[in-house]
Design an enzyme around this catalytic site. Structure first.
Site, PDB file in Angstrom:
ATOM      1  N   GLU A 104     -32.284  27.794  -9.014  1.00 55.77           N
ATOM      2  CA  GLU A 104     -33.266  26.732  -8.800  1.00 55.77           C
ATOM      3  C   GLU A 104     -34.561  27.358  -8.322  1.00 55.77           C
ATOM      4  OE1 GLU A 104     -30.302  26.327  -7.011  1.00 55.77           O
ATOM      5  OE2 GLU A 104     -29.345  24.812  -8.277  1.00 55.77           O
ATOM      6  N   TYR A 116     -39.084  34.551 -13.973  1.00 56.00           N
ATOM      7  CA  TYR A 116     -37.784  34.190 -14.551  1.00 56.00           C
ATOM      8  C   TYR A 116     -37.930  33.926 -16.063  1.00 56.00           C
ATOM      9  CZ  TYR A 116     -36.463  33.358  -9.660  1.00 56.00           C
ATOM     10  OH  TYR A 116     -36.231  33.496  -8.316  1.00 56.00           O
TER      11      TYR A 116
HETATM   12  C1  COA Z   1     -41.661  35.521  -7.340  1.00 60.37           C
HETATM   13  C2  COA Z   1     -41.556  36.957  -6.869  1.00 60.37           C
HETATM   14  C3  COA Z   1     -40.096  37.249  -6.518  1.00 60.37           C
HETATM   15  C4  COA Z   1     -42.014  37.887  -8.005  1.00 60.37           C
HETATM   16  O1  COA Z   1     -41.786  39.227  -7.582  1.00 60.37           O
HETATM   17  P1  COA Z   1     -42.572  40.492  -8.193  1.00 60.37           P
HETATM   18  O2  COA Z   1     -41.839  41.693  -7.759  1.00 60.37           O
HETATM   19  O3  COA Z   1     -44.008  40.398  -7.830  1.00 60.37           O
HETATM   20  O4  COA Z   1     -42.410  40.239  -9.763  1.00 60.37           O
HETATM   21  P2  COA Z   1     -42.699  41.279 -10.959  1.00 60.37           P
HETATM   22  O5  COA Z   1     -43.694  42.317 -10.512  1.00 60.37           O
HETATM   23  O6  COA Z   1     -41.398  41.761 -11.477  1.00 60.37           O
HETATM   24  O7  COA Z   1     -43.406  40.306 -12.020  1.00 60.37           O
HETATM   25  C5  COA Z   1     -43.006  40.277 -13.375  1.00 60.37           C
HETATM   26  C6  COA Z   1     -43.871  39.291 -14.135  1.00 60.37           C
HETATM   27  O8  COA Z   1     -43.711  37.965 -13.598  1.00 60.37           O
HETATM   28  C7  COA Z   1     -44.987  37.272 -13.683  1.00 60.37           C
HETATM   29  N1  COA Z   1     -45.518  37.039 -12.335  1.00 60.37           N
HETATM   30  C8  COA Z   1     -45.071  37.564 -11.156  1.00 60.37           C
HETATM   31  N2  COA Z   1     -45.814  37.107 -10.134  1.00 60.37           N
HETATM   32  C9  COA Z   1     -46.744  36.292 -10.666  1.00 60.37           C
HETATM   33  C10 COA Z   1     -47.807  35.534 -10.110  1.00 60.37           C
HETATM   34  N3  COA Z   1     -48.081  35.541  -8.785  1.00 60.37           N
HETATM   35  N4  COA Z   1     -48.556  34.776 -10.943  1.00 60.37           N
HETATM   36  C11 COA Z   1     -48.303  34.772 -12.269  1.00 60.37           C
HETATM   37  N5  COA Z   1     -47.332  35.487 -12.882  1.00 60.37           N
HETATM   38  C12 COA Z   1     -46.550  36.232 -12.072  1.00 60.37           C
HETATM   39  C13 COA Z   1     -45.920  38.211 -14.436  1.00 60.37           C
HETATM   40  O9  COA Z   1     -45.736  37.941 -15.813  1.00 60.37           O
HETATM   41  C14 COA Z   1     -45.365  39.571 -14.060  1.00 60.37           C
HETATM   42  O10 COA Z   1     -45.700  40.554 -14.990  1.00 60.37           O
HETATM   43  P3  COA Z   1     -47.128  41.315 -14.838  1.00 60.37           P
HETATM   44  O11 COA Z   1     -47.298  41.705 -13.397  1.00 60.37           O
HETATM   45  O12 COA Z   1     -46.983  42.479 -15.778  1.00 60.37           O
HETATM   46  O13 COA Z   1     -48.157  40.312 -15.279  1.00 60.37           O
HETATM   47  C15 COA Z   1     -42.484  37.214  -5.642  1.00 60.37           C
HETATM   48  O14 COA Z   1     -43.765  36.679  -5.909  1.00 60.37           O
HETATM   49  C16 COA Z   1     -41.957  36.618  -4.343  1.00 60.37           C
HETATM   50  O15 COA Z   1     -41.130  37.232  -3.663  1.00 60.37           O
HETATM   51  N6  COA Z   1     -42.431  35.401  -3.983  1.00 60.37           N
HETATM   52  C17 COA Z   1     -42.031  34.764  -2.713  1.00 60.37           C
HETATM   53  C18 COA Z   1     -40.563  34.424  -2.687  1.00 60.37           C
HETATM   54  C19 COA Z   1     -40.157  33.553  -3.860  1.00 60.37           C
HETATM   55  O16 COA Z   1     -40.858  32.634  -4.239  1.00 60.37           O
HETATM   56  N7  COA Z   1     -38.975  33.867  -4.415  1.00 60.37           N
HETATM   57  C20 COA Z   1     -38.400  33.118  -5.511  1.00 60.37           C
HETATM   58  C21 COA Z   1     -37.612  31.964  -5.001  1.00 60.37           C
HETATM   59  S1  COA Z   1     -36.908  31.011  -6.336  1.00 60.37           S
END
Ligand code: COA
Length: 150
Positions: A104, A116
């Site tokens: 979710e 995702y």
């Molecule tokens: C969501 C989260 C886990 C993503 O982690 P991350 O390590 O930054 O993700 P990645 O670097 O693997 O990102 C892969 C792709 O996802 C997309 N993406 C990731 N963060 C993004 C953002 N802030 N805005 C738009 N696209 C995004 C992009 O397509 C990215 O590829 P790119 O950097 O080459 O453009 C991180 O932002 C986080 O921890 N957020 C707070 C906690 C949270 O919300 N967890 C999920 C709960 S369901």
């Protein structure tokens, strides 16, 4: 360089800190500890250049996989950490012969939805009012791991 490994008891301090920084209803130390051991669950840590940068949890029942949490420390975001964790969990799910992995995500969490979707998860439904603090719908996203016979 990103390395993925199982979470260890020594990770609990930074895992708790990251949960508290990242979520309005953070997991407790006991919940995180509980996710580390047991026959049907795993908690993986991603290390970026030798430093803990993110984590992801999964539990499974029969052939169904449920993602418990995914989080990357703010300073290490957009460097492929979550993607590497999802790849590793997906690999493990295939080894376990799971049919799908599901999760979710808050309807407003565009970053998580985007990562995702990029990793192959599809929107399959909505749970109205699923979240608290603030109240919000959850989008259900699922990654199918097997061909479905039609
Ligand atoms: C969501 C989260 C886990 C993503 O982690 P991350 O390590 O930054 O993700 P990645 O670097 O693997 O990102 C892969 C792709 O996802 C997309 N993406 C990731 N963060 C993004 C953002 N802030 N805005 C738009 N696209 C995004 C992009 O397509 C990215 O590829 P790119 O950097 O080459 O453009 C991180 O932002 C986080 O921890 N957020 C707070 C906690 C949270 O919300 N967890 C999920 C709960 S369901």
């Amino acid at each position: 360089m990103i390395e993925i490994r199982p979470a260890l008891p020594d990770d609990l301090d930074w895992l708790c800190k990251l949960e508290e920084e990242s979520f309005s209803l953070p997991w407790t130390r006991e919940q995180l500890e509980g996710q580390m051991s047991g026959e049907n669950k795993l908690l993986l840590v991603a290390q970026l250049d030798g430093r803990p940068a993110g984590y992801m949890g999964l539990y499974w029942v029969l052939d169904e996989g449920y993602v418990t949490n995914v989080c990357t420390s703010a300073e290490y975001r957009r460097r492929g950490v979550a993607s590497a964790l999802i790849n590793s969990v997906t690999e493990r799910a295939r080894e376990l012969d799971l049919s799908f992995i599901t999760l979710e995500v808050r309807a407003s969490n565009a970053a998580a939805h985007s990562v995702y979707a990029k990793m192959g998860f599809n929107d399959v439904g909505v749970r109205p009012g699923y979240y608290e603090k603030p109240a919000e719908d959850a989008v259900i996203m699922t990654l199918y791991l097997k061909e479905v016979e039609r």
